[in-house]
Scaffold this active site. Sequence first.
Site, short mmCIF file in Angstrom:
data_model
loop_
_atom_site.label_atom_id
_atom_site.label_comp_id
_atom_site.label_asym_id
_atom_site.label_seq_id
_atom_site.Cartn_x
_atom_site.Cartn_y
_atom_site.Cartn_z
CG ASP A 131 -1.93 0.91 1.17
OD1 ASP A 131 -2.01 2.02 0.36
OD2 ASP A 131 -2.94 1.09 2.00
CG ASP B 228 -4.67 5.16 -0.28
OD1 ASP B 228 -3.68 4.33 -0.28
OD2 ASP B 228 -5.32 5.41 0.75
CG HIS C 161 -9.71 6.88 3.22
ND1 HIS C 161 -8.80 7.77 2.45
CD2 HIS C 161 -9.05 5.76 3.16
CE1 HIS C 161 -7.80 7.35 2.28
NE2 HIS C 161 -7.85 5.87 2.69
CG HIS D 191 -7.96 8.77 6.39
ND1 HIS D 191 -8.46 7.69 7.28
CD2 HIS D 191 -6.92 8.19 5.85
CE1 HIS D 191 -8.02 6.33 7.13
NE2 HIS D 191 -7.11 6.79 6.10
CD GLU E 263 -8.04 1.52 2.43
OE1 GLU E 263 -6.95 1.08 2.32
OE2 GLU E 263 -8.00 2.73 2.99
CD GLU F 181 -6.39 2.15 -0.79
OE1 GLU F 181 -6.74 3.25 -0.13
OE2 GLU F 181 -5.35 1.89 -0.30
#
Length: 416
Positions: free
Chosen positions: A190, A201, A270, A278, A303, A397
């Site tokens: 990640d 992300d 998120h 976030h 994710e 994700e």
Amino acid sequence: MSEATEVKKVGQTPVSNSEAVKVANTSGTTPVDTSKSTDKKKKKKKKRTNISKIENYFPDGVYPEGEWMNYDQDFNLARTTDEEKRYLTRDLENQDHWNEVRKAAEIHRRVRKNVEGKIHPGMRLTEIADLIENTTRKYTDAEDLTKMDDPTSRGIGFPTGLSINDIAAHFTPNKGDKTILRYEDVMKVDFGVQVNGNIIDSAWTVSFDPQYDNLLTAVREATNTGIKEAGIDVRLTDIGEAIQEVMESYEVEINGDTYGVKPCRNLCGHNIGPWRIHGGKSVPIVKNGDITKMEEGEHFAIETFGSTGSGYVTTEGECSHYAVQDYDYDAPSLPSANKLLETINKSFGTLPFCRRYLDKIGEDEHEYALNYLVKQGYVQDYPPLVDIPGSYTAQYEHTILLHPNKKEIVSRGDDY
């Protein structure tokens, strides 16, 4: 873990290169010194990497769009009508923003391509982290934060997560970590890329043993379901319900035992804000009753995490992930902590960082001051998130953008 061993025949005596030359010339021919040519053969040519800042590959400054997907919800079917086309003007006004997100996404894809095939059993996690992060630094032209006018303008979005087996997230090796990736491990990779605070992300799972394939498939398909269900005015709980249904439909057999794949119910996707990984909204991976809706123009990380364990993670182990908190009080009274906080603010701003990053910019004696900042509330620590011992977790994700008429899976690539 693989272990390199040298196998010799019984009774065989090792012979040096020079001795081998002598033996070969007992026939009376003129001795030939082959030691120099042997030495040359031993010297491997340094492999040049064709990696440089991403602008060199896109001189016009326009970066590839991600995968486009229609909004399939009944209440979104009108988003291609004349009435909705007026909203496209607002989308055009955001082109600079979207282009910077796409730039970060293209870098993410290229880093993944560079890593592809290079991760193998026997590697130390520090090697894997360096491979990913150094490539990201080259593409973003952010190889040395101490020499940049604004270190937060581009570069790594957050520490590279290399979480193994029952560790679902928030693990990256600290300095001196000797953990080695094994054939039987399941590792979540990640990492993030940011351009002017626009963060990509995206994550995938690495495994070598085919017995884990169903676990990885369950989580990958659950993530793809979350992406398909996402859209303007969609309730977050409805996305979570769809993800849960798909993931729980899978089973995986590991070492003769069968496990249902469970969503890690206290982990979630998120939304993402400028320089904020976030942004305040959470996308559940189970039905949770949250009727908050996604909105036009938002930027989300979808994710999912699946587990063969309890499906619930707790904090455990040595911490590596940190981020500065919002604070409106005086600077720390401890001089070393004050100095470290100034360095963190300049180098990372509100972006997450890890202890290795502090080492890299010269703050290699930071532990006491960092702990002080955490205790005083200037910095938030994020310890590893772990399911029950002996369990296996997987993660996939992607980052998506909610345009007025369609959604863009901006981080999508040929790999996942």
